[in-house]
Design an enzyme around this catalytic site. Structure first.
Site, mmCIF file in Angstrom:
data_model
loop_
_atom_site.group_PDB
_atom_site.id
_atom_site.type_symbol
_atom_site.label_atom_id
_atom_site.label_comp_id
_atom_site.label_asym_id
_atom_site.label_seq_id
_atom_site.Cartn_x
_atom_site.Cartn_y
_atom_site.Cartn_z
ATOM 1 N N HIS A 71 -9.512 1.041 4.695
ATOM 2 C CA HIS A 71 -8.252 1.251 5.405
ATOM 3 C C HIS A 71 -8.505 2.186 6.582
ATOM 4 O O HIS A 71 -9.310 3.116 6.478
ATOM 5 C CB HIS A 71 -7.192 1.836 4.460
ATOM 6 C CG HIS A 71 -5.831 1.847 5.087
ATOM 7 N ND1 HIS A 71 -5.442 2.828 5.962
ATOM 8 C CD2 HIS A 71 -4.794 0.977 4.996
ATOM 9 C CE1 HIS A 71 -4.204 2.555 6.386
ATOM 10 N NE2 HIS A 71 -3.789 1.439 5.809
ATOM 11 N N LYS A 90 0.189 4.240 -0.356
ATOM 12 C CA LYS A 90 -0.456 5.442 0.211
ATOM 13 C C LYS A 90 -0.182 6.655 -0.698
ATOM 14 O O LYS A 90 -0.094 6.498 -1.910
ATOM 15 C CB LYS A 90 0.002 5.657 1.659
ATOM 16 C CG LYS A 90 -0.177 4.385 2.500
ATOM 17 C CD LYS A 90 -0.009 4.594 3.971
ATOM 18 C CE LYS A 90 -0.241 3.271 4.686
ATOM 19 N NZ LYS A 90 -0.147 3.381 6.132
ATOM 20 N N GLU A 105 -6.944 4.604 7.710
ATOM 21 C CA GLU A 105 -6.744 6.039 7.411
ATOM 22 C C GLU A 105 -7.977 6.609 6.714
ATOM 23 O O GLU A 105 -8.321 7.776 6.915
ATOM 24 C CB GLU A 105 -5.472 6.221 6.565
ATOM 25 C CG GLU A 105 -4.223 6.014 7.421
ATOM 26 C CD GLU A 105 -3.006 5.513 6.670
ATOM 27 O OE1 GLU A 105 -2.980 5.588 5.422
ATOM 28 O OE2 GLU A 105 -2.070 5.035 7.332
ATOM 29 N N SER A 163 3.424 -1.997 10.406
ATOM 30 C CA SER A 163 4.877 -2.067 10.641
ATOM 31 C C SER A 163 5.460 -3.452 10.356
ATOM 32 O O SER A 163 6.384 -3.902 11.033
ATOM 33 C CB SER A 163 5.208 -1.617 12.064
ATOM 34 O OG SER A 163 4.815 -0.265 12.239
ATOM 35 N N ASN A 216 0.873 -1.174 0.000
ATOM 36 C CA ASN A 216 0.000 0.000 0.000
ATOM 37 C C ASN A 216 0.913 1.227 0.000
ATOM 38 O O ASN A 216 1.471 1.577 1.034
ATOM 39 C CB ASN A 216 -0.880 -0.050 1.262
ATOM 40 C CG ASN A 216 -1.710 1.200 1.444
ATOM 41 O OD1 ASN A 216 -1.796 2.044 0.542
ATOM 42 N ND2 ASN A 216 -2.319 1.334 2.613
ATOM 43 N N GLU A 222 -5.363 -4.903 10.433
ATOM 44 C CA GLU A 222 -4.329 -3.910 10.704
ATOM 45 C C GLU A 222 -4.641 -3.164 11.990
ATOM 46 O O GLU A 222 -5.485 -2.255 11.997
ATOM 47 C CB GLU A 222 -4.258 -2.894 9.563
ATOM 48 C CG GLU A 222 -3.956 -3.519 8.213
ATOM 49 C CD GLU A 222 -3.404 -2.486 7.234
ATOM 50 O OE1 GLU A 222 -2.282 -2.685 6.786
ATOM 51 O OE2 GLU A 222 -4.095 -1.492 6.977
ATOM 52 N N GLY A 227 2.458 2.366 10.776
ATOM 53 C CA GLY A 227 3.409 3.461 10.641
ATOM 54 C C GLY A 227 4.077 3.858 11.945
ATOM 55 O O GLY A 227 4.739 4.886 12.014
HETATM 56 P P1 PGA Z 1 2.811 0.378 7.654
HETATM 57 O O1 PGA Z 1 1.365 0.555 7.022
HETATM 58 O O2 PGA Z 1 3.382 -0.907 7.104
HETATM 59 O O3 PGA Z 1 3.591 1.593 7.197
HETATM 60 O O4 PGA Z 1 2.643 0.306 9.125
HETATM 61 C C1 PGA Z 1 0.528 -0.531 6.800
HETATM 62 C C2 PGA Z 1 -0.777 -0.073 6.210
HETATM 63 O O5 PGA Z 1 -1.300 0.971 6.633
HETATM 64 O O6 PGA Z 1 -1.331 -0.726 5.305
#
Ligand code: PGA
Length: 252
Positions: free
Chosen positions: A96, A11, A98, A213, A9, A168, A174
């Site tokens: 997601h 983003k 976010e 992460s 992803n 997640e 992140g």
């Molecule tokens: P990250 O994000 O690996 O940077 O923690 C994962 C995601 O939001 O899909």
């Protein structure tokens, strides 16, 4: 046998030329990773088409990070599932955290987006997960159950057979903080049990990815768990070397 999936992803990262280079590097290194791993890259809308061209002839699939809840019309700034599908995309990430957190996506919106995705032949990667307060209050099972019941339970058996789920935990996205392999297994097994309550034996075939992460140093341990079928990768998907190394979490 459930599909093993490592999805990136991206983003809101990469300019078109950078995205194309990243995709080409994934294609170039793909042979070092078990052919059993299905790689998916999810670039921003602006260079979906160029990335699709860049991976042509390889087994790397491409997904979008979102789609509109409506089919078409006066929705300024939105991108319809039909437009994404017309480019040759196979997947779309929906729900997601976010999107839920910053853009107010609710189960109601997500039901519409899922319907649009399926109507246009896109396979959704549906994200679920609790935030830190919910985890600390021991509510993570209930949160994830509701996110599944309110959306996934509305799918037909045929639609469910095309679905990928990504668990997640918001506190791990992140942040550099990863769920332990045991925490991931515990909730993945729970998700599968919830799915089995509705879809029966088909739940055993649904890929459930871990995200938050995930990186080369922890992927193998997490992917080794019985109910973890791969990962949805954010930060570490922006470097082909790391993304591929995560794929190596599945033994060749
Ligand atoms: P990250 O994000 O690996 O940077 O923690 C994962 C995601 O939001 O899909």
């Amino acid at each position: 046998m459930r599909k093993k999936i490592v999805a990136g992803n991206w983003k809101m990262n990469t300019l078109p030329a950078e995205g194309v280079e990243l995709a080409k590097n994934v294609v170039a290194g793909r042979g070092e990773v078990c052919s059993c791993v299905n790689f998916i890259v999810c670039p921003p809308f602006t260079h979906l088409s160029q990335v699709i061209d860049a991976v042509k002839g390889s087994d790397i699939a491409v997904g979008a990070q979102n789609c509109a809840a409506e089919a078409k019309g006066a929705y300024t700034g939105e991108v319809a599932a039909s437009m994404i599908a017309a480019l040759g995309c196979e997947y779309v990430i929906l729900g997601h955290s976010e999107r839920r957190q910053y853009y107010g996506e609710t189960s109601e919106t997500l039901n519409k987006k899922m319907a649009q995705a399926y109507a246009n032949g896109l396979k959704p990667i549906y994200c679920v997960g609790e935030n830190l307060d919910e985890r600390e209050a021991g509510k993570h099972f209930d949160v994830v159950k509701a996110q599944i019941e309110e959306v996934v339970f509305n799918l037909t058996a045929e639609q469910f057979s095309q679905l990928v789920i990504a668990y997640e935990p918001v506190w791990a996205i992140g942040t550099g903080k990863t769920a332990t392999a045991e925490q991931a297994q515990e909730i993945h097994a729970y998700i599968r049990k919830v799915l089995a309550g509705k879809f029966g034996a088909a739940a055993a075939e649904c890929p459930i990815l871990y995200g938050g992460s995930c990186k080369p140093s922890n992927a193998a341990e997490i992917f080794a768990k019985e109910d973890v079928d791969g990962g949805l990768i954010g930060g570490a998907a922006l470097k082909a070397e790391d993304f591929l190394a995560i794929g190596k979490g599945f033994a060749k």
